[in-house]
Design a protein around this motif. Structure first.
Motif, short mmCIF file in Angstrom:
data_model
loop_
_atom_site.label_atom_id
_atom_site.label_comp_id
_atom_site.label_asym_id
_atom_site.label_seq_id
_atom_site.Cartn_x
_atom_site.Cartn_y
_atom_site.Cartn_z
N PRO A 166 13.00 1.17 12.97
CA PRO A 166 13.80 0.62 12.00
C PRO A 166 13.31 0.60 10.49
CG PRO A 166 13.99 -0.69 13.75
CD PRO A 166 13.07 0.21 14.00
N THR A 167 11.86 0.30 10.60
CA THR A 167 11.14 0.61 9.48
C THR A 167 10.91 2.11 8.86
OG1 THR A 167 9.72 -1.45 10.07
CG2 THR A 167 8.99 -0.13 8.20
N CYS A 168 10.74 2.84 9.76
CA CYS A 168 10.67 4.38 9.43
C CYS A 168 12.07 4.62 8.73
CB CYS A 168 10.52 5.14 10.77
SG CYS A 168 8.93 4.90 11.35
N TYR A 169 13.14 4.24 9.31
CA TYR A 169 14.24 4.68 8.81
C TYR A 169 14.46 4.00 7.40
CZ TYR A 169 19.23 5.25 8.18
OH TYR A 169 20.67 5.29 7.74
N LYS A 170 14.11 2.89 7.18
CA LYS A 170 14.28 2.21 5.83
C LYS A 170 13.65 3.06 4.77
CE LYS A 170 13.33 -2.17 3.68
NZ LYS A 170 12.85 -3.28 3.90
N ILE A 171 12.33 3.60 5.09
CA ILE A 171 11.48 4.21 4.42
C ILE A 171 11.99 5.68 3.99
CG2 ILE A 171 9.31 5.38 4.11
CD1 ILE A 171 8.06 3.26 5.87
N ILE A 172 12.51 6.24 4.95
CA ILE A 172 13.16 7.51 4.98
C ILE A 172 14.44 7.53 3.91
CG2 ILE A 172 14.63 9.60 5.97
CD1 ILE A 172 12.70 8.90 8.66
N LYS A 173 15.15 6.47 4.33
CA LYS A 173 16.41 6.27 3.43
C LYS A 173 16.15 5.87 2.19
CE LYS A 173 20.89 3.77 3.77
NZ LYS A 173 20.89 2.75 2.59
N GLY A 174 15.16 4.97 1.94
CA GLY A 174 14.94 4.42 0.37
C GLY A 174 14.29 5.62 -0.38
N THR A 175 13.44 6.55 0.20
CA THR A 175 12.83 7.46 -0.39
C THR A 175 13.87 8.59 -0.94
OG1 THR A 175 10.75 7.36 0.98
CG2 THR A 175 11.00 9.34 -0.36
N GLU A 220 6.18 -5.86 -0.20
CA GLU A 220 6.01 -6.70 0.91
C GLU A 220 7.01 -6.60 2.22
OE1 GLU A 220 6.54 -7.77 -2.25
OE2 GLU A 220 5.13 -9.07 -2.80
N SER A 221 7.93 -6.13 1.75
CA SER A 221 8.98 -6.05 2.70
C SER A 221 9.14 -4.50 3.34
CB SER A 221 10.68 -6.39 2.31
OG SER A 221 10.86 -5.72 1.10
N MET A 222 8.24 -3.98 2.90
CA MET A 222 8.12 -2.45 3.34
C MET A 222 9.36 -1.66 2.74
SD MET A 222 5.44 -2.37 4.88
CE MET A 222 5.47 -0.85 6.11
N THR A 223 9.88 -2.00 1.55
CA THR A 223 10.64 -1.34 0.88
C THR A 223 9.95 -0.03 0.28
OG1 THR A 223 12.27 -3.05 0.52
CG2 THR A 223 12.49 -0.97 -1.18
N CYS A 244 1.69 6.37 14.68
CA CYS A 244 2.18 5.80 13.44
C CYS A 244 2.47 4.12 14.08
CB CYS A 244 3.77 6.35 13.27
SG CYS A 244 4.54 5.51 11.83
N GLY A 245 1.93 3.35 13.02
CA GLY A 245 2.13 1.85 13.56
C GLY A 245 3.40 1.35 13.03
N GLY A 292 0.76 -1.29 -0.03
CA GLY A 292 0.04 0.18 -0.05
C GLY A 292 0.80 1.35 0.00
N SER A 293 0.25 2.39 0.42
CA SER A 293 0.99 3.55 0.42
C SER A 293 1.38 3.97 1.78
CB SER A 293 0.15 4.79 -0.17
OG SER A 293 -1.13 4.83 0.16
N LEU A 294 2.43 4.72 1.86
CA LEU A 294 2.75 5.28 3.23
C LEU A 294 1.70 6.28 4.02
CD1 LEU A 294 5.04 5.60 5.37
CD2 LEU A 294 5.72 7.79 4.24
N ASP A 295 0.81 6.70 3.62
CA ASP A 295 -0.37 7.58 4.01
C ASP A 295 -1.31 6.47 4.93
OD1 ASP A 295 -1.67 6.60 1.88
OD2 ASP A 295 -2.58 8.51 1.44
N GLU A 296 -1.25 5.08 4.66
CA GLU A 296 -2.20 4.26 5.22
C GLU A 296 -1.44 3.72 6.54
OE1 GLU A 296 -2.38 0.99 2.25
OE2 GLU A 296 -3.58 2.45 0.79
#
Length: 206
Positions: free
Chosen positions: A125-134, A163-166, A120-121, A109-113
């Motif tokens: 570590p997942t937040c950092y992965k999203i920030i870094k990847g974006t 699926e891996s939150m990338t 924030c659910g 899905g999208s990040l806003d979900e």
């Protein structure tokens, strides 16, 4: 890949409601399967000021972008058809341009979900992965294509997750096309700054 409209209609069951997975200002998104691969099929709304040459040129450039943090454009369909339509109570025979884009399907899905104003659910570590990847995806668009490519409408709804939150940046071509029309250029530029601030504050606050 250039899809024929009949193929798009077949894999979406003629754009059936039960295959809709999202909708927005640009169009409606359908979940479909093509040659064994799940894809997202976005049927665009009628966009004023968008010409044939402009559409074709932009997407022939964007389809060459390959990065792990940018949603992959698989193909598009751009066909005209004539059909009868109601116009102020009269039945008129009109030419309709059908524009359809096909992307890899993002199961997360999208990040806003996943983020909200108060909570924030996602774990850090997942937040950092999203920030870094974006950030890496944006850097690639800005600096690695021979010319600068700007999204112009970056927001949580346009950051998609697998699926891996990338994270993968989505709606790149759409925002560029809409922003290039005279009626939306200023609006899209303003929206970019607003949503970039919103994304940064929301994710770091978690």
């Amino acid at each position: 890949m250039d899809f024929e409209l009949r193929v798009i209609e077949a894999i979406t069951n003629n754009f059936a409601d039960d295959q809709i997975v999202g909708s927005g200002g640009y169009g409606v998104v359908y979940r479909a399967t093509h040659e064994g691969e799940e894809i997202a099929v976005k049927k665009l709304r009628q966009l004023p000021g968008l010409g044939d040459k402009q559409f074709d040129s932009e997407f022939r450039n964007l389809r060459n972008i390959r990065h792990q943090n940018v949603v992959r454009l698989i193909g598009y369909c751009y066909e005209s058809r004539h059909k009868y339509m109601d116009h102020n109570g009269d039945l008129v025979f009109a030419q309709i341009m059908e524009r359809v884009l096909c992307f890899e399907y993002m199961h997360g899905g999208s990040l806003d979900e996943h983020i909200q104003d108060k909570s924030c659910g996602l774990e850090w570590p997942t937040c950092y992965k999203i920030i870094k990847g974006t950030s890496e995806g944006l850097n690639h668009l800005h600096n690695s294509q021979g010319k600068h490519i700007y999204h112009l409408d970056l927001k949580p709804g346009n950051i998609l997750l697998d699926e891996s939150m990338t994270p993968k940046i989505g709606d790149l071509g759409l925002s560029r096309l809409v922003a290039s029309t005279k009626t939306r250029q200023t609006e899209m530029r303003d929206g970019t700054l607003l949503y970039q601030r919103s994304l940064t504050c929301s994710v770091w606050a978690s």
